[in-house]
Design an enzyme around this catalytic site. Structure first.
Site, PDB file in Angstrom:
ATOM      1  N   TYR A  49       0.825  -1.212   0.000  1.00 55.28           N
ATOM      2  CA  TYR A  49       0.000   0.000   0.000  1.00 55.28           C
ATOM      3  C   TYR A  49       0.859   1.261   0.000  1.00 55.28           C
ATOM      4  CZ  TYR A  49      -4.237  -2.807   0.774  1.00 55.28           C
ATOM      5  OH  TYR A  49      -5.292  -3.682   0.644  1.00 55.28           O
ATOM      6  N   ASN A 112     -13.472  -3.756   3.009  1.00 53.57           N
ATOM      7  CA  ASN A 112     -14.177  -4.004   1.751  1.00 53.57           C
ATOM      8  C   ASN A 112     -13.894  -5.379   1.133  1.00 53.57           C
ATOM      9  OD1 ASN A 112     -11.605  -3.456   0.990  1.00 53.57           O
ATOM     10  ND2 ASN A 112     -12.060  -1.651  -0.234  1.00 53.57           N
ATOM     11  N   HIS A 115      -8.918  -7.439  -1.890  1.00 54.82           N
ATOM     12  CA  HIS A 115      -8.000  -6.641  -2.710  1.00 54.82           C
ATOM     13  C   HIS A 115      -7.940  -7.281  -4.086  1.00 54.82           C
ATOM     14  CE1 HIS A 115      -4.414  -4.697  -4.276  1.00 54.82           C
ATOM     15  NE2 HIS A 115      -4.060  -5.908  -4.705  1.00 54.82           N
ATOM     16  N   GLU A 126       2.519  -7.499  -7.933  1.00 52.93           N
ATOM     17  CA  GLU A 126       1.896  -7.974  -6.687  1.00 52.93           C
ATOM     18  C   GLU A 126       2.010  -9.490  -6.547  1.00 52.93           C
ATOM     19  OE1 GLU A 126      -2.069  -6.359  -6.822  1.00 52.93           O
ATOM     20  OE2 GLU A 126      -1.371  -4.345  -6.283  1.00 52.93           O
TER      21      GLU A 126
HETATM   22  P1  IDP Z   1      -8.663  -0.711  -4.199  1.00 52.51           P
HETATM   23  O1  IDP Z   1      -8.543  -1.722  -3.078  1.00 52.51           O
HETATM   24  O2  IDP Z   1     -10.077  -0.628  -4.721  1.00 52.51           O
HETATM   25  O3  IDP Z   1      -7.642  -0.900  -5.290  1.00 52.51           O
HETATM   26  P2  IDP Z   1      -7.051   1.547  -3.221  1.00 52.51           P
HETATM   27  O4  IDP Z   1      -7.305   2.982  -3.532  1.00 52.51           O
HETATM   28  O5  IDP Z   1      -5.862   0.900  -3.839  1.00 52.51           O
HETATM   29  O6  IDP Z   1      -8.404   0.751  -3.570  1.00 52.51           O
HETATM   30  O7  IDP Z   1      -6.975   1.430  -1.653  1.00 52.51           O
HETATM   31  C1  IDP Z   1      -6.499   0.252  -1.039  1.00 52.51           C
HETATM   32  C2  IDP Z   1      -7.337  -0.044   0.181  1.00 52.51           C
HETATM   33  O8  IDP Z   1      -7.218   1.032   1.123  1.00 52.51           O
HETATM   34  C3  IDP Z   1      -8.842  -0.146  -0.089  1.00 52.51           C
HETATM   35  O9  IDP Z   1      -9.227  -1.405  -0.592  1.00 52.51           O
HETATM   36  C4  IDP Z   1      -9.401   0.123   1.287  1.00 52.51           C
HETATM   37  O10 IDP Z   1      -9.300  -1.018   2.128  1.00 52.51           O
HETATM   38  C5  IDP Z   1      -8.447   1.197   1.802  1.00 52.51           C
HETATM   39  N1  IDP Z   1      -8.959   2.549   1.513  1.00 52.51           N
HETATM   40  C6  IDP Z   1      -8.925   3.222   0.335  1.00 52.51           C
HETATM   41  N2  IDP Z   1      -9.500   4.438   0.436  1.00 52.51           N
HETATM   42  C7  IDP Z   1      -9.918   4.534   1.719  1.00 52.51           C
HETATM   43  C8  IDP Z   1     -10.592   5.567   2.471  1.00 52.51           C
HETATM   44  O11 IDP Z   1     -10.922   6.658   1.978  1.00 52.51           O
HETATM   45  N3  IDP Z   1     -10.852   5.283   3.790  1.00 52.51           N
HETATM   46  C9  IDP Z   1     -10.496   4.115   4.386  1.00 52.51           C
HETATM   47  N4  IDP Z   1      -9.855   3.133   3.727  1.00 52.51           N
HETATM   48  C10 IDP Z   1      -9.576   3.334   2.410  1.00 52.51           C
HETATM   49 MG    MG Z   2      -5.605  -0.646  -5.211  1.00 48.08          MG
END
Ligand code: IDP
Ligand code: MG
Length: 153
Positions: A49, A112, A115, A126
């Site tokens: 991350y 969520n 990943h 990755e």
């Molecule tokens: P992705 O998982 O959809 O690729 P990314 O922007 O790469 O999204 O972010 C990685 C992870 O960081 C997300 O899956 C989520 O768990 C966390 N994350 C991203 N944005 C937020 C936020 O605004 N608040 C809290 N957690 C976040």
């Molecule tokens: Mg991502």
């Protein structure tokens, strides 16, 4: 054929959704080629991350990803990176479309469920981060002719 990384996050495991989520990828016609359950640590999460290190929520994300083991999977298939990404749905689960994994099983932006790699280039990076070459099982499904046109295999 493309390969992509899916991480079943700690919440997926703790909530008993592992089978449900894996089943979706199987039913879509994707092939599982590597899988392992691990406890992630801070070092690998800072790398994975890196694009979020300076976000205020990073410590919560890091702790959430270390709160229980995760399951790392490599799925293979035609256009697998985009197909899997679309199946996961929007990062902010409260905005994710019903029918997607996040849209069906979560409402949180952080917690969520999965990943998924966001590009072919990042999928390769990755997969190398979490697997060694001998983790990948090369086998051909006899169902491929029923899942693909000749130019898609
Ligand atoms: P992705 O998982 O959809 O690729 P990314 O922007 O790469 O999204 O972010 C990685 C992870 O960081 C997300 O899956 C989520 O768990 C966390 N994350 C991203 N944005 C937020 C936020 O605004 N608040 C809290 N957690 C976040
Ligand atoms: Mg991502």
């Amino acid at each position: 054929m493309e390969r992509t990384l899916v991480i079943l996050k700690p919440g997926c495991l703790q909530r008993g959704l592992v089978g449900e989520v894996i089943s979706r990828f199987e039913k879509r016609g994707l092939q599982l080629v590597a899988m392992k359950m691990v406890q992630l640590d801070e070092e690998i999460l800072k790398e994975h991350y890196a694009h979020l290190l300076d976000k205020p929520f990073f410590p919560w994300l890091r702790d959430g990803m270390m709160a229980a083991p995760v399951i790392l999977c490599c799925w293979e298939g035609y256009n697998a990176v985009q197909v899997v990404r679309d199946m996961a749905g929007a990062t902010r689960s409260s905005k994710a479309v019903p029918g997607t994994i996040r849209g069906d099983y979560s409402v949180s932006s952080q917690e969520n469920i999965v990943h998924t790699s966001d590009s072919l280039e990042n999928a390769e990076i990755e997969l190398k981060r979490f697997f060694v070459e001998s983790d990948f099982c090369n086998y051909t499904s006899p169902l491929n002719p029923f899942k693909y046109a000749p130019d898609e295999m």
